[in-house]
Motif scaffolding. Structure first.
Motif, PDB file in Angstrom:
ATOM      1  N   ILE A   5       9.040  -6.954   2.335  1.00 57.93           N
ATOM      2  CA  ILE A   5      10.198  -7.314   3.151  1.00 57.93           C
ATOM      3  C   ILE A   5      11.185  -8.091   2.289  1.00 57.93           C
ATOM      4  O   ILE A   5      10.912  -9.218   1.898  1.00 57.93           O
ATOM      5  CB  ILE A   5       9.758  -8.132   4.382  1.00 57.93           C
ATOM      6  CG1 ILE A   5       8.722  -7.336   5.197  1.00 57.93           C
ATOM      7  CG2 ILE A   5      10.952  -8.494   5.227  1.00 57.93           C
ATOM      8  CD1 ILE A   5       8.179  -8.062   6.412  1.00 57.93           C
ATOM      9  N   GLN A  78      18.552  -6.382  10.950  1.00 59.20           N
ATOM     10  CA  GLN A  78      17.460  -5.537  10.499  1.00 59.20           C
ATOM     11  C   GLN A  78      16.140  -6.031  11.066  1.00 59.20           C
ATOM     12  O   GLN A  78      16.009  -7.198  11.439  1.00 59.20           O
ATOM     13  CB  GLN A  78      17.402  -5.424   8.976  1.00 59.20           C
ATOM     14  CG  GLN A  78      17.180  -6.698   8.224  1.00 59.20           C
ATOM     15  CD  GLN A  78      17.424  -6.490   6.720  1.00 59.20           C
ATOM     16  OE1 GLN A  78      18.427  -6.953   6.177  1.00 59.20           O
ATOM     17  NE2 GLN A  78      16.515  -5.800   6.050  1.00 59.20           N
ATOM     18  N   CYS A  79      15.207  -5.102  11.168  1.00 59.12           N
ATOM     19  CA  CYS A  79      13.903  -5.407  11.734  1.00 59.12           C
ATOM     20  C   CYS A  79      12.830  -4.679  10.959  1.00 59.12           C
ATOM     21  O   CYS A  79      12.986  -3.514  10.600  1.00 59.12           O
ATOM     22  CB  CYS A  79      13.860  -4.946  13.202  1.00 59.12           C
ATOM     23  SG  CYS A  79      12.248  -5.213  13.991  1.00 59.12           S
ATOM     24  N   ASN A  80      11.737  -5.383  10.695  1.00 58.98           N
ATOM     25  CA  ASN A  80      10.545  -4.743  10.141  1.00 58.98           C
ATOM     26  C   ASN A  80       9.451  -4.750  11.204  1.00 58.98           C
ATOM     27  O   ASN A  80       9.151  -5.803  11.789  1.00 58.98           O
ATOM     28  CB  ASN A  80      10.073  -5.469   8.883  1.00 58.98           C
ATOM     29  CG  ASN A  80      11.018  -5.223   7.724  1.00 58.98           C
ATOM     30  OD1 ASN A  80      12.155  -5.690   7.748  1.00 58.98           O
ATOM     31  ND2 ASN A  80      10.580  -4.444   6.743  1.00 58.98           N
ATOM     32  N   TYR A  81       8.882  -3.575  11.446  1.00 57.61           N
ATOM     33  CA  TYR A  81       7.896  -3.394  12.504  1.00 57.61           C
ATOM     34  C   TYR A  81       6.507  -3.494  11.880  1.00 57.61           C
ATOM     35  O   TYR A  81       6.049  -2.544  11.235  1.00 57.61           O
ATOM     36  CB  TYR A  81       8.100  -2.036  13.173  1.00 57.61           C
ATOM     37  CG  TYR A  81       9.483  -1.867  13.766  1.00 57.61           C
ATOM     38  CD1 TYR A  81       9.722  -2.118  15.110  1.00 57.61           C
ATOM     39  CD2 TYR A  81      10.571  -1.503  12.970  1.00 57.61           C
ATOM     40  CE1 TYR A  81      10.989  -1.981  15.660  1.00 57.61           C
ATOM     41  CE2 TYR A  81      11.849  -1.361  13.514  1.00 57.61           C
ATOM     42  CZ  TYR A  81      12.053  -1.608  14.857  1.00 57.61           C
ATOM     43  OH  TYR A  81      13.308  -1.482  15.395  1.00 57.61           O
TER      44      TYR A  81
ATOM     45  N   ASP D  76      10.937   0.183   9.447  1.00 62.31           N
ATOM     46  CA  ASP D  76      12.010  -0.809   9.476  1.00 62.31           C
ATOM     47  C   ASP D  76      13.307  -0.113   9.824  1.00 62.31           C
ATOM     48  O   ASP D  76      13.403   1.122   9.797  1.00 62.31           O
ATOM     49  CB  ASP D  76      12.115  -1.571   8.149  1.00 62.31           C
ATOM     50  CG  ASP D  76      12.782  -0.753   7.064  1.00 62.31           C
ATOM     51  OD1 ASP D  76      12.466   0.456   6.960  1.00 62.31           O
ATOM     52  OD2 ASP D  76      13.597  -1.304   6.315  1.00 62.31           O
TER      53      ASP D  76
END
Lengths: 155, 155, 155, 155
Positions: A5, A78-81, D76
């Motif tokens: 990330i 932004q997003c990290n799953y 992401d």
């Protein structure tokens, strides 16, 4: 997972630096036909947490006043799953200001489920812009001292 | 099925009376963990069709003007789900004005899929209210004649 | 206002008959460009309250099991909008079973804001259907006694 | 603006490399009380375009089959908001595969309005995972050749 990330240098430090959070429960209408939380709703949760945070800091009221000459918009998000999230899970969505710019704030997010597992991380800049010109407007002194003081008191 | 819908007397006549429609394609994010369109999105489709209809009649621009002293709100809404709808189905969402009140319109809806099957029926009243007092405001002559004329031209 | 709602005979009695409720806070992303809660989200709140109610009655788990041969779908839904709802309002969304049918339940809804004002009323039937044939399936004895017992214990 | 987006080296080249797009019209229910498109809906549009793209490549059907042992999830997602988007704007949402990994695809997005202005850029990785273990599953030869062939035919 954490090392992939880009906006997180040291995952443990990064996690420990959060103190404000909002509770969210996953609605059935927020799931999709794959049986899990639809990815788009991560950003709904981030917005809810971000706005709760701003309300807590006393900033939201100002921006919502009709006579206010500025609004605050998202410049990027932004997003990290990290793991799938399912119907009825309870998430604590943490928020912190990572960086205070001249006209912007870089805000970080972390969603943790009831069992303490990390589900979502994220970040995004918001920018204060003029309602009329759409151009960035620097934070005033009062807002900056509010932000610094109240954030400090959260630690 | 049709006879159990209180706002429809004769289903065939009711269907034949529609002429304006909007095309909608079911998004994956609009499904839920039961694998079908989540019930709440029927009203998203109705709103999209209703607003397209008002735009077609030339009414929407007026209500969206910042200097407008009125807005239009939903007084009630209802939907009957005749068959399940799934990801990627294409729906024609029909709209008509069923009744013109003094300050309101009673609007009816019908969603039909690609194979001609009836999926959703609905109705609901919208009311013109003052932005300031929140009280109902009668339609003016121009709006009424616009509405009558343009609707007639759709037939 | 109350007398114009077809599914409510005596408004005071109808209100007093609710006991179960779910708390909802209006998200910014649930407002629209008219500055208030978008009408479509009333049904998101109704679904959240309905599912919480079913969970409370111990019914939801059964329907979500992969091996379950039935699911529960909405047959119809309606909402009356008594007053505008705005960002950040806290609503108590009350739910009750108004009528138990052979394969269906008629469920009523009432959303009240923090100041005790009635904002939304609603109702709608849900139906138990076969996952395979899509046809209505009668409630079994266990479900009916569960429903009657646990609802009674709410009073 | 372009130089501040980490996943875009040369903006003009990056733009010219797109060929597939999906049309989206901004719904009223997708706006918020600031009068513009709520930021969370950018990701709804990205998902719609991504899925249309996969359907075009013939991949979506496979993943939606009940007997499929894999699903595709977002690892992401990120979005840069270049300009505010408003009710009723028509957007062309472009999609391309930027990079093919062993178990993942890095997908890029660009939303352009009717006047040719760039509104949103984005990217995100999707990963093929096992429905059962949740672990990444490598693309098979057929999928890779499909992807390479059909993408090439888009140029």
């Amino acid at each position: 997972m954490a090392k992939t990330i880009p906006y997180i240098k040291n995952f443990n430090e990064w996690v420990n630096d959060f103190s404000f959070s909002t509770e969210v429960k996953v609605r059935f209408s927020e799931t999709d036909a794959f049986g899990h939380l639809n990815n788009t709703n991560a950003f709904v949760y981030f917005e809810e947490a971000r706005i709760d945070f701003f309300k807590h800091l006393g900033l939201m009221d100002e921006w919502l006043k009709e006579e206010s000459s500025t609004i605050v918009v998202t410049a990027d998000l932004q997003c990290n799953y990290l793991r799938q999230v399912f119907f009825d899970e309870k998430l604590s969505v943490y928020v912190k200001v990572n960086y205070i710019g001249n006209t912007s704030l870089d805000i970080h997010y972390l969603a943790v489920n009831n069992e303490g597992s990390y589900c979502l991380t994220g970040r995004g800049a918001i920018v204060q812009i003029s309602k009329f010109s759409g151009k960035p407007v620097p934070w005033n002194e009062e807002m900056l001292s509010d932000l610094n003081e109240k954030q400090a008191s959260l630690q």
